[in-house]
Enzyme design. Structure first.
Site, PDB file in Angstrom:
ATOM      1  CD  GLU A 271      42.669 -58.859  24.647  1.00  0.00           C
ATOM      2  OE1 GLU A 271      41.750 -59.701  24.898  1.00  0.00           O
ATOM      3  OE2 GLU A 271      43.262 -58.562  23.800  1.00  0.00           O
ATOM      4  CB  CYS A 305      41.082 -54.854  21.892  1.00  0.00           C
ATOM      5  SG  CYS A 305      42.234 -56.270  21.713  1.00  0.00           S
TER       6      CYS A 305
END
Ligand SMILES: NC(=O)c1ccc[n+]([C@@H]2O[C@H](COP(=O)([O-])OP(=O)(O)OC[C@H]3O[C@@H](n4cnc5c(N)ncnc54)[C@H](O)[C@@H]3O)[C@@H](O)[C@H]2O)c1
Ligand SMILES: O=CCCC(=O)O
Length: 436
Positions: A271, A305
């Site tokens: 990720e 994120c």
């Protein structure tokens, strides 16, 4: 590492009730290990720059040993039932709930995010244990139709083996629990290298895993300093005993790890970075759009994120939006995350502050206007940057293409839907869902 007296003083200073949560040694094969030559690194409070505690910098030979221990543990753990593993996760979930406030404080102390944000992270973090405790007993294969009448096709799901887990500082608890929950549910064992900036939250989970009855070697925690991080990253990728690596962090490090994994053809889950657009059309509900933009863009001072990176505002609503977001951002409170009323804490390290500064300078040099903030806030602490709103950001400003990961709200004007879809999709980051 810190002495028992230092740990006790730390717990008292911050009102941490369960002093056992505070651990400063690696957890290897079910034991808190003190190496023969115990080098340490400091855990700092990013809001003040103060050194808080010292954690052992796990030597590489102990990391190697822990990978071997995790493999031995795997050979029996893989034979356990999903229901048994679900039970372990359920107990760990309950223990995290019991220690929720202490865990949230630890998170704020070493990461800097405001306490309400940390409370949210702990809930988010333990929700993964709850989820995977329920998934573990139901790991089923498939019975697939064959084109040949004489054959049957069955699939089984089996654990891959020892998993190497590399986690970031921005969710010091939740990124471990998400990866670990899945691994344990499947019957894998794990070696975890937490972010250098935030080892205490990780070690607290290790303590609770022991209390929950995790067998030795199933969950190992290996704090290391920034310098040793590279060596441990490549060790995880190149080890033949580790069958999968899961990493959350920057795209640059993700590329490095993928390259290092080629020699072992490792299974990888990453990720990485992003560049999400946030689009406001003329007919939007202004209040809701502004509140949504602030929640998304400035969560954890812009360091997640899933933060929006660039805000596209249609020309008919642009002026009203710019005025209202500036007003609302000016009412937010920066400061130490444990202070009552503080909504936004510091950035994590000097590189993060420098990135925000350079993106602001670049945009302003190209014609953007500072509507709010715009400067470091060293009056609050060395790693604070003012929450910043930039108006009239030109399309050639770097912030259009490069993730900020900081408290910068860039407003970019657009005219038509076609135009904004083109702008939003003009990025190296792929859309996940295949809609765009
Ligand atoms: N996807 C996310 O949740 C997430 C989280 C944190 C950071 N980031 C990205 O990272 C950028 C800034 O953060 P950063 O500079 O601290 O990121 P980074 O990638 O340098 O660090 C993130 C984590 O990776 C580890 N790491 C660094 N180098 C490594 C290596 N060679 N081998 C193994 N592990 C390594 C670090 O210990 C850290 O915990 C942001 O712009 C953002 O894109 C993303
Ligand atoms: O910052 C990125 C991780 C946050 C998440 O995936 O929930």
């Amino acid at each position: 590492m810190s002495t028992a007296a230092e740990i006790k003083a730390f717990a008292t200073k911050y009102g941490i009730k369960n002093v056992n949560l505070i651990q400063t040694k690696p957890l290897i094969n079910g034991k808190w290990v003190t190496p023969a030559k115990a080098e340490t690194f400091a855990v700092d409070d990013p809001a003040t720059g103060d050194h808080l505690l010292h954690v052992i910098n796990t030597p590489v030979d102990l990391v190697e040993q822990s990978i071997k221990d995790a493999k031995v543990a795997f050979d029996s753990f893989k034979k356990t039932t999903g229901r048994y593993r679900g039970g372990l996760l359920k107990k760990l979930h309950a223990l995290m709930v019991e220690n929720e406030e202490d865990l949230a404080k630890l998170c704020t102390i070493e990461n800097g995010k405001a306490l309400p944000d940390s409370r949210g992270e702990i809930k988010y973090g333990y929700s993964f244990f709850e989820w995977f405790s329920e998934e573990a007993p139901r790991i089923n294969g498939d019975n697939i139709s064959s084109a040949d009448a004489n054959r049957r096709i069955l699939t089984y799901k089996q654990p891959v083996g020892v998993v190497g887990i590399l986690t970031p500082w921005n969710f010091p608890t939740a990124m471990i629990t998400r990866k670990m929950g899945a691994a344990i549910a499947a019957g894998c064992t794990a070696v975890v290298k937490p972010a250098t900036e935030t080892p205490l939250s990780a070690l607290a989970i290790g303590y609770l895993a022991q209390q929950a009855g995790f067998p030795p070697g199933v969950f190992n925690l290996l704090p290391v300093d920034n310098e040793r991080t590279k060596a441990v990253g490549s060790l995880f990728c190149e080890s033949k005993l580790i069958k999968k690596v899961s990493f959350t962090g920057s795209t640059g490090v993700g590329k490095l790890l993928m390259g290092q994994s080629a020699s072992t053809l490792k299974k990888l889950s990453f990720e990485l970075g992003g560049n999400a657009p946030f689009i406001v059309f003329d007919d939007a509900d202004l209040e809701k759009a502004v509140d949504g933009a602030i929640a998304s863009k400035l969560r954890q001072s812009g360091q997640t994120c899933v933060c929006a990176n660039r805000l596209y505002i249609q020309e008919g609503i642009y002026d009203k939006f710019a005025k209202l977001i500036t007003e609302k951002v000016s009412k937010l409170k920066q400061g130490h995350g444990l202070e009552e009323g503080v909504t936004h804490g510091p950035l994590i390290h000097e590189r993060a502050v420098e990135k925000v500064k350079s993106q602001i300078k670049d945009a302003v040099d190209k014609g953007a206007k500072v509507l709010f903030g715009g400067k470091p806030a060293t009056n609050l602490g060395p790693l604070f940057h003012q929450l910043t709103v930039l108006g009239d950001v030109p399309r050639n400003a770097i912030v259009n293409t490069d993730e900020t990961f900081g408290p910068l709200v860039p407003l970019i004007k657009f005219k038509t839907e076609e135009e904004v879809i083109e702008l939003a999709n003009n990025t190296d980051f792929e859309c996940w869902y295949g809609w765009c």
